[in-house]
Write an enzyme that holds these catalytic residues in place. Sequence first.
Site, PDB file in Angstrom:
ATOM      1  N   TYR A   1       0.445  -0.882  -0.029  1.00  7.43           N
ATOM      2  CA  TYR A   1       0.357   0.241  -0.059  1.00  7.43           C
ATOM      3  C   TYR A   1       0.712   0.793   0.185  1.00  7.43           C
ATOM      4  CZ  TYR A   1      -3.492   3.174   1.750  1.00  7.43           C
ATOM      5  OH  TYR A   1      -4.534   4.700   1.312  1.00  7.43           O
TER       6      TYR A   1
ATOM      7  N   VAL B   1      -8.139   8.224   8.726  1.00  5.56           N
ATOM      8  CA  VAL B   1      -9.861   9.283   8.710  1.00  5.56           C
ATOM      9  C   VAL B   1     -10.987   8.164   8.843  1.00  5.56           C
ATOM     10  CG1 VAL B   1     -10.949  10.398   6.901  1.00  5.56           C
ATOM     11  CG2 VAL B   1      -8.942  10.932   6.469  1.00  5.56           C
TER      12      VAL B   1
ATOM     13  N   THR C   1     -12.712   5.699   8.261  1.00  8.56           N
ATOM     14  CA  THR C   1     -13.743   4.720   7.594  1.00  8.56           C
ATOM     15  C   THR C   1     -13.257   3.534   7.698  1.00  8.56           C
ATOM     16  OG1 THR C   1     -11.735   4.659   5.671  1.00  8.56           O
ATOM     17  CG2 THR C   1     -12.895   6.678   5.651  1.00  8.56           C
TER      18      THR C   1
HETATM   19  P1  NDP Z   1     -13.005   2.445   2.031  1.00  5.28           P
HETATM   20  O1  NDP Z   1     -12.512   1.678   1.977  1.00  5.28           O
HETATM   21  O2  NDP Z   1     -13.924   3.102   3.031  1.00  5.28           O
HETATM   22  O3  NDP Z   1     -14.289   2.806   0.979  1.00  5.28           O
HETATM   23  C1  NDP Z   1     -13.587   2.548  -0.529  1.00  5.28           C
HETATM   24  C2  NDP Z   1     -14.423   2.357  -1.711  1.00  5.28           C
HETATM   25  O4  NDP Z   1     -14.258   2.342  -3.620  1.00  5.28           O
HETATM   26  C3  NDP Z   1     -15.728   2.106  -1.785  1.00  5.28           C
HETATM   27  O5  NDP Z   1     -16.652   3.088  -2.305  1.00  5.28           O
HETATM   28  C4  NDP Z   1     -15.638   0.847  -2.480  1.00  5.28           C
HETATM   29  O6  NDP Z   1     -16.997   0.856  -3.059  1.00  5.28           O
HETATM   30  C5  NDP Z   1     -14.486   1.617  -3.481  1.00  5.28           C
HETATM   31  N1  NDP Z   1     -13.726   0.234  -4.484  1.00  5.28           N
HETATM   32  C6  NDP Z   1     -12.794  -0.514  -3.889  1.00  5.28           C
HETATM   33  N2  NDP Z   1     -12.657  -1.787  -4.634  1.00  5.28           N
HETATM   34  C7  NDP Z   1     -13.553  -1.150  -5.549  1.00  5.28           C
HETATM   35  C8  NDP Z   1     -13.032  -0.912  -7.942  1.00  5.28           C
HETATM   36  N3  NDP Z   1     -12.559  -2.564  -7.776  1.00  5.28           N
HETATM   37  N4  NDP Z   1     -13.944  -0.897  -8.409  1.00  5.28           N
HETATM   38  C9  NDP Z   1     -14.497   0.185  -8.053  1.00  5.28           C
HETATM   39  N5  NDP Z   1     -14.488   1.220  -7.143  1.00  5.28           N
HETATM   40  C10 NDP Z   1     -14.043   0.288  -5.786  1.00  5.28           C
HETATM   41  O7  NDP Z   1     -12.167   3.126   2.097  1.00  5.28           O
HETATM   42  P2  NDP Z   1     -11.588   5.149   2.168  1.00  5.28           P
HETATM   43  O8  NDP Z   1     -12.884   5.821   1.681  1.00  5.28           O
HETATM   44  O9  NDP Z   1     -11.092   5.086   3.509  1.00  5.28           O
HETATM   45  O10 NDP Z   1     -10.258   5.133   1.133  1.00  5.28           O
HETATM   46  C11 NDP Z   1     -10.347   6.177   0.056  1.00  5.28           C
HETATM   47  C12 NDP Z   1      -9.334   6.757  -0.620  1.00  5.28           C
HETATM   48  O11 NDP Z   1      -8.291   6.926  -0.255  1.00  5.28           O
HETATM   49  C13 NDP Z   1      -8.387   5.721  -0.955  1.00  5.28           C
HETATM   50  O12 NDP Z   1      -7.883   5.995  -1.767  1.00  5.28           O
HETATM   51  C14 NDP Z   1      -7.920   5.102   0.482  1.00  5.28           C
HETATM   52  O13 NDP Z   1      -6.913   4.940  -0.500  1.00  5.28           O
HETATM   53  C15 NDP Z   1      -7.363   6.790   0.246  1.00  5.28           C
HETATM   54  N6  NDP Z   1      -6.945   7.221   2.021  1.00  5.28           N
HETATM   55  C16 NDP Z   1      -8.010   6.686   3.262  1.00  5.28           C
HETATM   56  C17 NDP Z   1      -7.634   7.241   4.440  1.00  5.28           C
HETATM   57  C18 NDP Z   1      -7.979   6.540   5.306  1.00  5.28           C
HETATM   58  O14 NDP Z   1      -7.594   6.585   6.811  1.00  5.28           O
HETATM   59  N7  NDP Z   1      -9.140   6.170   5.473  1.00  5.28           N
HETATM   60  C19 NDP Z   1      -5.673   7.832   4.622  1.00  5.28           C
HETATM   61  C20 NDP Z   1      -5.193   8.376   3.305  1.00  5.28           C
HETATM   62  C21 NDP Z   1      -5.897   7.925   2.304  1.00  5.28           C
HETATM   63  P3  NDP Z   1     -17.047  -0.837  -3.050  1.00  5.28           P
HETATM   64  O15 NDP Z   1     -16.794  -2.051  -2.604  1.00  5.28           O
HETATM   65  O16 NDP Z   1     -18.737  -1.305  -3.514  1.00  5.28           O
HETATM   66  O17 NDP Z   1     -16.475  -1.164  -4.549  1.00  5.28           O
END
Ligand code: NDP
Length: 258
Positions: A165, A198, A200
Amino acid sequence: MGYPRGLAAFSLEGKKALVTGGNRGLGYAFARALADCGAAVAFVGRDGEANSSAVGSLKDQGVLAYGIKADLTDDGDVDRAVDEAARELGGLDIVVNNAGVCFHNPAWDATDDEWRQVFDLNVRAVWKVSLAAGRHLREAGGGAIVNIGSISGLIVNRPQAQAPYNASKAAVHQLTKSLAAEWAPHHIRVNAVAPGYVKTEMAPVDRPELRRMWIEDAPQQRYAMPEEIAPTVVYLCSPAAAFVTGAVLVIDGGYTVY
Ligand code: NDP
């Protein structure tokens, strides 16, 4: 040439935006914030039911969004999803590459499949969506792409091990700068946001064993809510950021100062 004044500089009125991974977490907050600031919004997620329920709850909050069921690790799905978004919205001006996945596993135990999933979504899908959607932005005469990187692209998180990651997010930051350089002549700005922790589904911020290194080690001694990251995405998409491209904007409550 006139410049928008005050809050008008942050308006996305008339813009058409695609958010990946918009059915929960950060992507949901981004979709809502972009729409709140005037954009028409479509989002992508794999889970059709989660997409419908996000569309429903956004509607309850006065936000119209269009959900697209697609797996962005599948190239055919990427093209279909981008075409569908452009068709529904009547073009594209804004892309937020947000969908991502993370596994906590020491390097010795990380599987090939974990590596593949992380790089296919966090890096390759960002590349493929940017190319497919970028063509629509070029046709529109320009636009803005915001990639969701991470502090994990800048530091090594503790105590959990997540080498694939971390490497994927460093790649997102460098891909952001590379496309910013190439696409500036097309008036396409490409920036990244690097959030700290964050709350989530991805980030179990409430787990007691993570508290010292995730929370207490940071100057603000807290995690963020997705709504605190969303205004920065709005800013990067807006006329207020007209001279901002190739930037990686860190929003981490000071986590990376130490
Ligand atoms: P979540 O796991 O809560 O959400 C991930 C989202 O991506 C969901 O809507 C999921 O929907 C979608 N998703 C996952 N796989 C696929 C796929 N193959 N195709 C299409 N959609 C997909 O993650 P976060 O909201 O926490 O993270 C969002 C972004 O922020 C990510 O890139 C993460 O790396 C980044 N980030 C998060 C941090 C945190 O602390 N939360 C910190 C720093 C960065 P579904 O499962 O229906 O496909």
